[in-house]
Motif scaffolding. Structure first.
Motif, short mmCIF file in Angstrom:
data_model
loop_
_atom_site.label_atom_id
_atom_site.label_comp_id
_atom_site.label_asym_id
_atom_site.label_seq_id
_atom_site.Cartn_x
_atom_site.Cartn_y
_atom_site.Cartn_z
N ASP A 134 0.84 -1.19 0.00
CA ASP A 134 0.00 0.00 0.00
C ASP A 134 0.88 1.25 0.00
OD1 ASP A 134 -1.85 2.08 0.61
OD2 ASP A 134 -3.18 0.61 1.51
N THR A 135 0.57 2.19 -0.87
CA THR A 135 1.34 3.43 -0.94
C THR A 135 0.51 4.64 -0.48
OG1 THR A 135 0.72 3.73 -3.28
CG2 THR A 135 2.79 2.57 -2.81
N SER A 136 -0.48 4.39 0.39
CA SER A 136 -1.32 5.48 0.88
C SER A 136 -0.49 6.53 1.61
CB SER A 136 -2.38 4.94 1.84
OG SER A 136 -3.27 4.08 1.18
N VAL A 137 -0.84 7.80 1.38
CA VAL A 137 -0.17 8.90 2.08
C VAL A 137 -0.73 9.00 3.50
CG1 VAL A 137 0.24 11.39 2.12
CG2 VAL A 137 0.24 10.16 -0.06
N LEU A 138 0.14 8.99 4.48
CA LEU A 138 -0.28 9.06 5.88
C LEU A 138 -0.77 10.46 6.21
CD1 LEU A 138 2.60 6.96 7.48
CD2 LEU A 138 0.38 6.19 6.60
N VAL A 139 -1.82 10.53 7.02
CA VAL A 139 -2.52 11.78 7.28
C VAL A 139 -1.90 12.51 8.47
CG1 VAL A 139 -4.74 12.83 7.86
CG2 VAL A 139 -4.66 10.82 6.37
N ASN A 140 -1.52 13.75 8.25
CA ASN A 140 -0.98 14.61 9.30
C ASN A 140 -2.09 14.91 10.31
OD1 ASN A 140 0.09 17.97 9.62
ND2 ASN A 140 1.17 16.22 10.40
N GLY A 141 -1.90 14.52 11.56
CA GLY A 141 -2.91 14.72 12.60
C GLY A 141 -3.59 13.44 13.03
N ARG A 142 -3.58 12.42 12.18
CA ARG A 142 -4.14 11.12 12.55
C ARG A 142 -3.10 10.33 13.33
NH1 ARG A 142 -6.29 7.42 7.78
NH2 ARG A 142 -8.34 8.33 8.30
N GLY A 143 -3.55 9.55 14.30
CA GLY A 143 -2.66 8.66 15.03
C GLY A 143 -2.58 7.31 14.35
#
Length: 208
Positions: A134-143
């Motif tokens: 998976d190459t999903s971009v990690l979300v700034n602010g999510r844990g």
């Protein structure tokens, strides 16, 4: 305006500069007890690195309120994590990082990698895990939670946010649907309660 160009330096204490530029091939390391504040822009060139290190008890800190959009490759937070099948909760203090970029040393189970997030509206509220490709971009602010194959570090690389970060909470149903897992979106400490700051703290600002 003063401009500081670093080739290799380790910060054990507090440093302040107006502008920060790291040359190609150079590494600027902010140690676990170090802190740096930059009042203007930061730039890491193609092969330059700004590295912020953490331990299980402490973390280096970088504050750059006007970091700017032209940061080069940005910063790297080297997050110490527990091994031996333990899970560690982490925040993502950058934008542009992907799940596949930090899962090299994580455990796997079938097609899943040991990195995921909590989804309040999935089922009765449950963790969702990324697949190994998976190459999903990690979300700034999510844990997120990660579990490495052995004790060590996870490197999180990207451009640091220089404005307020907004993260929408979800309200699900079931046993755990009212819970959300959020992460510190900055490579520095934030005040959590009014014991730390009477008004500028996470709980007060997000009461509504």
């Amino acid at each position: 305006m003063k401009k500081i160009i670093y080739t290799l330096f380790i910060f054990p204490l507090f440093i302040f500069s107006q502008q920060l530029s790291v040359a190609d091939g150079a590494t600027l390391t902010i140690g676990t007890s170090g802190s740096m504040t930059v009042s203007s822009s930061i730039t890491t060139n193609n092969t330059g690195t700004i590295l912020i290190t953490t331990s299980r008890a402490n973390s280096g800190s970088l504050i750059a309120k006007s970091a700017g959009a032209d940061q080069g490759k940005g910063i790297t937070l080297r997050r110490e994590v527990d091994g031996s099948n333990e899970w560690t909760l982490i925040g993502i203090p950058v934008t542009g990082e992907t799940s596949s970029d930090i899962d090299d040393n994580l455990r796997t189970s079938g097609s899943n990698s040991a990195i995921g997030y909590f989804a309040p509206t999935t089922g009765a509220g449950q963790y969702v895990y990324f697949t190994t490709d998976d190459t999903s971009v990690l979300v700034n602010g999510r844990g997120y939670l990660v579990s490495p194959s052995s004790s060590g570090y996870v490197n999180i690389t990207g451009t640091m946010p220089s404005t307020s970060v907004l993260y929408d909470l979800e309200d699900g149903t079931g046993d755990y649907g009212n819970w959300n897992l959020v992460g510190n979106p900055y490579p520095s400490y934030i005040n959590m309660t009014d014991d730390a700051d009477a008004s500028n703290n996470f709980i007060t600002v997000n009461t509504s």
